[in-house]
Design a protein around this motif. Structure first.
Motif, PDB file in Angstrom:
ATOM      1  N   PHE A 155      -2.691  -4.765  -3.902  1.00 11.92           N
ATOM      2  CA  PHE A 155      -2.248  -3.323  -5.166  1.00 11.92           C
ATOM      3  C   PHE A 155      -0.283  -4.259  -5.980  1.00 11.92           C
ATOM      4  O   PHE A 155      -0.208  -5.131  -4.956  1.00 11.92           O
ATOM      5  CB  PHE A 155      -1.012  -2.893  -4.461  1.00 11.92           C
ATOM      6  CG  PHE A 155      -2.465  -1.412  -3.571  1.00 11.92           C
ATOM      7  CD1 PHE A 155      -2.933  -0.420  -4.531  1.00 11.92           C
ATOM      8  CD2 PHE A 155      -2.602  -1.869  -1.990  1.00 11.92           C
ATOM      9  CE1 PHE A 155      -3.637   0.351  -3.794  1.00 11.92           C
ATOM     10  CE2 PHE A 155      -3.558  -0.706  -1.477  1.00 11.92           C
ATOM     11  CZ  PHE A 155      -4.022   0.289  -2.372  1.00 11.92           C
TER      12      PHE A 155
ATOM     13  N   PHE B  73      -2.727   6.218  -2.652  1.00  4.76           N
ATOM     14  CA  PHE B  73      -2.391   5.395  -4.271  1.00  4.76           C
ATOM     15  C   PHE B  73      -3.324   6.868  -4.671  1.00  4.76           C
ATOM     16  O   PHE B  73      -4.036   7.491  -4.879  1.00  4.76           O
ATOM     17  CB  PHE B  73      -3.594   4.382  -4.435  1.00  4.76           C
ATOM     18  CG  PHE B  73      -3.870   3.952  -5.447  1.00  4.76           C
ATOM     19  CD1 PHE B  73      -3.241   3.370  -6.257  1.00  4.76           C
ATOM     20  CD2 PHE B  73      -4.937   4.090  -6.260  1.00  4.76           C
ATOM     21  CE1 PHE B  73      -2.616   2.850  -7.452  1.00  4.76           C
ATOM     22  CE2 PHE B  73      -4.821   4.090  -7.702  1.00  4.76           C
ATOM     23  CZ  PHE B  73      -4.067   2.965  -7.584  1.00  4.76           C
TER      24      PHE B  73
ATOM     25  N   ALA C 258       1.795   0.762  -9.594  1.00  4.55           N
ATOM     26  CA  ALA C 258       1.412  -0.125  -8.986  1.00  4.55           C
ATOM     27  C   ALA C 258      -0.178   0.059  -9.824  1.00  4.55           C
ATOM     28  O   ALA C 258      -0.867   1.004 -10.305  1.00  4.55           O
ATOM     29  CB  ALA C 258       0.839   0.168  -7.892  1.00  4.55           C
TER      30      ALA C 258
ATOM     31  N   TYR D 136      -4.148  -1.102  -8.502  1.00  2.00           N
ATOM     32  CA  TYR D 136      -4.783  -1.250  -7.643  1.00  2.00           C
ATOM     33  C   TYR D 136      -6.136  -2.202  -7.995  1.00  2.00           C
ATOM     34  O   TYR D 136      -6.684  -1.384  -8.498  1.00  2.00           O
ATOM     35  CB  TYR D 136      -5.512   0.424  -7.033  1.00  2.00           C
ATOM     36  CG  TYR D 136      -6.346  -0.152  -5.958  1.00  2.00           C
ATOM     37  CD1 TYR D 136      -6.728  -0.471  -4.857  1.00  2.00           C
ATOM     38  CD2 TYR D 136      -7.382   1.433  -5.747  1.00  2.00           C
ATOM     39  CE1 TYR D 136      -7.734  -1.022  -4.191  1.00  2.00           C
ATOM     40  CE2 TYR D 136      -8.039   1.519  -4.805  1.00  2.00           C
ATOM     41  CZ  TYR D 136      -8.955   0.190  -3.870  1.00  2.00           C
ATOM     42  OH  TYR D 136      -9.268   0.237  -2.881  1.00  2.00           O
TER      43      TYR D 136
ATOM     44  N   LEU E 111       1.494   4.252  -6.186  1.00  2.00           N
ATOM     45  CA  LEU E 111       0.803   3.779  -4.219  1.00  2.00           C
ATOM     46  C   LEU E 111       2.614   4.203  -3.754  1.00  2.00           C
ATOM     47  O   LEU E 111       3.610   4.325  -3.758  1.00  2.00           O
ATOM     48  CB  LEU E 111       1.618   2.393  -4.722  1.00  2.00           C
ATOM     49  CG  LEU E 111       1.969   1.670  -2.875  1.00  2.00           C
ATOM     50  CD1 LEU E 111       0.225   2.024  -1.901  1.00  2.00           C
ATOM     51  CD2 LEU E 111       1.674   0.560  -2.625  1.00  2.00           C
TER      52      LEU E 111
END
Length: 686
Positions: free
Chosen positions: A133, A61, A24, A26, A52
Motif C-alpha cells: 500500500f 482497505f 492509499a 493498493y 486504508l
C-alpha cells in the motif's frame, strides 16, 4: 462505479475500534495470475485507489471502485508488517516508492466483503499473499509505528493482547478534544466536555461529548459517522433517560423532538458518576424542556384503556432500560399467537393464543420437566434456561448455517415451544404495521445458502392465514396483541418480564429462572480490576442476554375489563344519563344486544350544560354508581373527579402515585370502559 460509500463500522469485529484512515493506492499481489477470472483481473493496471483504515484488530482497505471488494486483514493473520521499497511489474511509476508491505501468515483469514456493492456472505481467502500500500498524503514512517504496535498486540496471549489493545485505545482517546471549529456559535458558553461512546445496533463508537448553554454535541473520534458532529439544540430535547449498559448504570439516552438531525442518541460513559453529572447538566439547563410521564400514571392510563397494549409495552421496555440502539437490551415483546397452521385466524377464539401466564420455557410441560431435572443436578447458582429470551443474535439473525436462520414463523414457534435451548420472545417490529416488514423479506436476494430440505434461504415462510402478504402478518399480530383475550392476561406476562415474578422466590415458583449473569446486581463490573476477567464477563453478558430492570415488586394490575355490554340511555338525572345497573346489563347480554345499540338513542339527547376540565382531549368518562360523581381522564395526564350536577371539582390527580391510591379507593364506584367502533370511535363508560 466510484464514490459509493460502502464501509461501515458493522464490518468490524464486535468491540473493535476504528481509529483513522489514509488515502492509499493498493498494489495488487503478484501471486494473482491475470488469467484467473477474479475481481483482480478487472484492474489491468494492477492498482486500485482507496482508503486504508487502521482499526484495533485489523487493517481495512476500502477501494473507490465498487467492482473491488472491501478487504479486511486481521492482524492475527499477518506475519509481517513493514516499510519497504516497492517494485511493481505492471506500472513502473510505483517502483522505488516507500510502501507498507503486508505479508500474510499461513493461518491468514483475509476477508473480502461487498464485492460490486452486493450484500452477500463474506469470502474468506486463505491463499498466502503479499500486499503493498502506497500512502498518498502521509509518510509511511509516521503511520507504521502505530500499526506495528497493534500487530504486536495480536501476537500476544489473549489476556495480554486485550490489556495492550485497551491501553492503546485509552491513550489515543485521552488525547482527543472537541474541535471548537464545529460549534454552531462561537459565543456559546461551554458547560461540560468529556469522553463517551455512541451506541447503535452492533456498534460502539467512541467520541467526545460537549454541552454548551445552547447545544449538545457528540463528535466521534473517526470519520465513520454520517455526520462529523451530532448537534442537538437543547430546545429539541424532549426526554433524558438514565440507562443501564452491560448491567452497569453508565448509559444516557437523549430523545429529540421532530426535525432534529437524530431521533435519539444513546451515550455510554466510563463511570456512573460521569453519566450522572451529564444528566444533571442537561436537565438543569434553562433551554431544556422535558416531556415528563410518571410510570404510575402511564399504568393508570393503560388500565383505563387510554393507552394501547403496544404503546404500554414500548413504554415499559424503555423504563426497563431496553433501547432499540442497544441490541444487548433490545425491546422485548411476547408471542401472543400460537396458531401458525390454520388457513384463517379467528382472533375471537381463545385457543389461538399463547398462555401469557407462563414464560416461553414453561409452555411445553414435557420440556419443562426435563429442564427441572437438569436443574436439580446443577451446582449453585442454578438456572432453568440455558439461553435467554432476548439476545443480539436473536434480534439480528446474523449469517449462520442455513437451517439455523429465521426461515419460517411456524418452525420458529415450534422451536421455542419444543427445543431444549430456544426460549426467545419477539421484537416490536412484529406488531408495528406502520413499519415495512423487511425482517420477513429477502428484498436484496442475498444468497444465504440452501437448507437440508433442498430449499434456498429466501423470504420467511408465512403462515397460511397470512395469504402470502408479510404486511398482513404484522397487522394480524397487532390485532391479536390488542384483542380482549390478550388484554385480559397481559399483566401476567408483565409480571414475568418486568415485575415481581422476574427474580427470587416468585420467579422460581413461576419457572422463570435464567443464568445468574442475566440479572442486574449479579456482578459489579466496576469492581472487577482484572481487565481480562472484566472483558470475559462483558462478552458473556452481551451474548447471553439481559433481564430487564425490575419495574414492579407487586402483582401488576389487570386492565379494566371491556365486556360486550350495550350502552343504554337512561332517564336524565340532573343533566346526565344515569348508568345502567348490573341486572339490566346482564339481561342485555342475554338478549344478544350489541355495543352499536348505543348510537340509536343519541338523536333524542340534548345538551344541557358544558364544562371544560382538561387542556387536551378527554379519553374516558365514568360515573359512580350512585350518580353523584363523574371521573374523567385526559391526554394531559390528569384524572379529575367532579360532583354532579354542579360539576365542581372534587379531586385531581397529576401524579399517578396519588392517582393510583385514589383509584383504588374510588374504583368500587365505577363500572368500566368500553371501546366503540364505527364512525364514533372512542372510549365510553358503562
Amino acid at each position: 462505479m466510484e464514490g459509493v460509500e460502502r464501509f461501515s463500522l458493522l464490518l468490524l469485529e464486535a468491540g473493535e475500534i476504528y481509529f483513522e484512515d489514509y488515502a492509499a493506492i493498493y498494489l495488487l499481489p503478484k501471486e494473482v495470475p491475470a488469467a484467473l477470472n477474479t475481481w483482480e483481473a478487472k484492474f489491468e493496471s494492477g492498482t486500485i485507489r482507496g482508503r486504508l483504515k487502521v482499526c484495533s484488530k485489523s487493517l481495512v482497505f476500502d477501494p473507490r471502485d465498487s467492482r473491488a471488494p472491501i478487504i479486511k486483514f486481521p492482524y492475527r493473520g499477518i506475519e509481517v508488517i513493514e516499510e519497504t521499497i516497492s517494485s511493481h511489474a505492471n506500472d513502473l511509476m510505483f517502483n522505488g516508492e516507500e510502501v507498507v508491505r503486508v505479508v500474510e501468515a499461513r493461518s491468514n483469514l483475509t476477508v473480502e466483503m461487498l464485492e460490486r456493492g452486493v450484500l452477500q456472505p463474506y469470502r474468506f481467502c486463505r491463499e498466502v499473499r503479499t500486499h503493498q500500500f502506497q500512502l498518498i498524503y502521509a509518510e509511511v514512517s509516521t503511520v507504521l509505528p502505530q500499526v506495528s504496535q497493534l500487530h504486536r498486540a495480536s501476537t500476544l496471549p489473549p489476556n495480554d493482547q486485550n490489556t495492550m489493545v485497551q491501553a492503546i485505545v485509552r491513550s489515543r482517546q485521552q488525547r482527543k478534544r472537541f474541535d471548537r471549529a464545529l460549534l454552531t456559535d462561537l459565543s456559546e458558553k461551554e458547560v461540560y466536555e468529556g469522553l463517551a461512546s455512541k451506541v447503535t445496533p452492533l456498534v460502539t463508537n467512541p467520541g467526545t461529548v460537549l454541552v454548551t448553554d445552547a447545544v449538545l454535541y457528540f463528535q466521534s473520534h473517526n470519520n465513520a459517522e454520517k455526520h462529523p458532529v451530532i448537534r442537538i439544540n437543547l430546545g429539541e430535547i424532549r426526554q433524558v433517560i438514565k440507562r443501564r449498559y452491560l448491567l452497569r448504570q453508565v448509559g444516557l439516552e437523549v430523545f429529540c423532538r421532530e426535525h432534529c438531525m437524530v431521533k435519539h442518541l444513546l451515550l455510554v460513559f466510563k463511570k456512573c458518576e460521569e453519566r450522572d453529572l451529564v444528566y444533571e447538566v442537561l436537565v438543569t439547563q434553562p433551554g431544556v424542556s422535558l416531556d415528563l410521564q410518571a410510570q404510575d400514571n402511564m399504568t393508570f392510563q393503560w388500565q383505563a384503556g387510554a393507552v394501547s397494549n403496544y404503546d404500554y409495552l414500548c413504554y415499559l421496555n424503555s423504563q426497563a432500560d431496553r433501547s432499540e440502539n442497544d441490541l444487548t437490551q433490545y425491546p422485548v415483546f411476547p408471542w401472543v399467537v400460537a396458531d401458525y397452521t390454520s388457513a384463517d385466524l379467528d382472533l375471537s377464539d381463545p385457543a389461538v393464543y399463547r398462555d401469557l401466564t407462563k414464560p416461553v420455557g414453561a409452555l411445553n410441560e414435557e420440556r419443562l420437566s426435563r429442564l427441572k431435572e437438569r436443574c436439580k443436578d446443577m451446582p449453585e447458582p442454578r438456572f432453568l434456561y440455558g439461553s435467554h429470551y432476548s439476545t443480539p443474535g436473536f434480534v439480528t439473525d446474523a449469517f449462520d448455517h442455513p437451517d439455523r436462520m429465521f426461515n419460517s414463523l411456524k418452525e420458529t414457534w415450534e422451536n421455542v415451544t419444543a427445543n431444549p435451548s430456544d426460549f426467545k420472545e419477539l421484537i416490536p417490529q412484529f406488531y408495528n404495521p406502520e413499519t415495512t416488514p423487511e425482517f420477513l423479506i429477502n428484498a436484496s436476494n442475498i444468497d444465504f445458502g440452501v437448507r437440508q430440505n433442498g430449499k434456498p434461504v429466501g423470504d420467511v415462510e408465512l403462515p397460511p392465514w397470512a395469504k402470502g402478504d408479510p404486511s398482513r402478518v404484522v397487522r394480524m399480530l397487532r390485532d391479536a396483541l390488542e384483542s380482549e383475550v390478550v388484554s385480559a392476561s397481559l399483566h401476567h406476562w408483565i409480571d414475568l418480564v418486568f415485575g415481581y415474578k422476574q427474580r427470587g422466590e416468585e420467579a422460581e415458583k413461576a419457572d422463570n429462572v435464567f443464568y445468574h449473569l442475566c440479572y442486574e446486581g449479579s456482578v459489579d463490573l466496576g469492581a472487577v480490576t482484572d481487565l481480562n476477567d472484566r472483558l470475559a464477563l462483558e462478552v458473556q453478558i452481551t451474548e447471553f442476554g439481559q433481564v430487564p430492570k425490575q419495574l414492579f415488586s407487586r402483582p401488576h394490575p389487570a386492565r379494566c375489563s371491556t365486556p360486550h355490554l350495550p350502552l343504554h340511555c337512561g332517564p336524565v338525572l340532573g343533566g346526565q344519563a344515569s348508568p345502567v345497573g348490573d341486572e339490566e346489563a346482564e339481561a342485555s347480554i342475554g338478549a344478544g344486544a350489541v355495543p352499536g345499540d348505543v348510537w340509536q338513542c343519541l338523536g333524542s339527547l340534548q345538551v344541557v350544560g358544558e364544562c371544560r376540565v382538561h387542556r387536551e382531549a378527554v379519553m374516558g368518562l365514568s360515573f359512580t354508581c350512585d350518580t353523584t360523581k363523574i371521573m374523567s381522564v385526559g391526554r394531559d395526564a390528569l384524572a379529575k373527579l367532579l360532583s354532579l350536577p354542579s360539576l365542581e371539582q372534587v379531586r385531581v390527580w397529576e401524579e399517578m402515585g396519588e392517582a393510583g391510591r385514589g383509584w383504588e379507593r374510588e374504583r368500587a364506584g365505577f363500572r368500566g370502559w368500553k371501546w366503540l367502533g364505527g364512525l364514533g370511535k372512542g372510549w365510553m363508560c358503562f
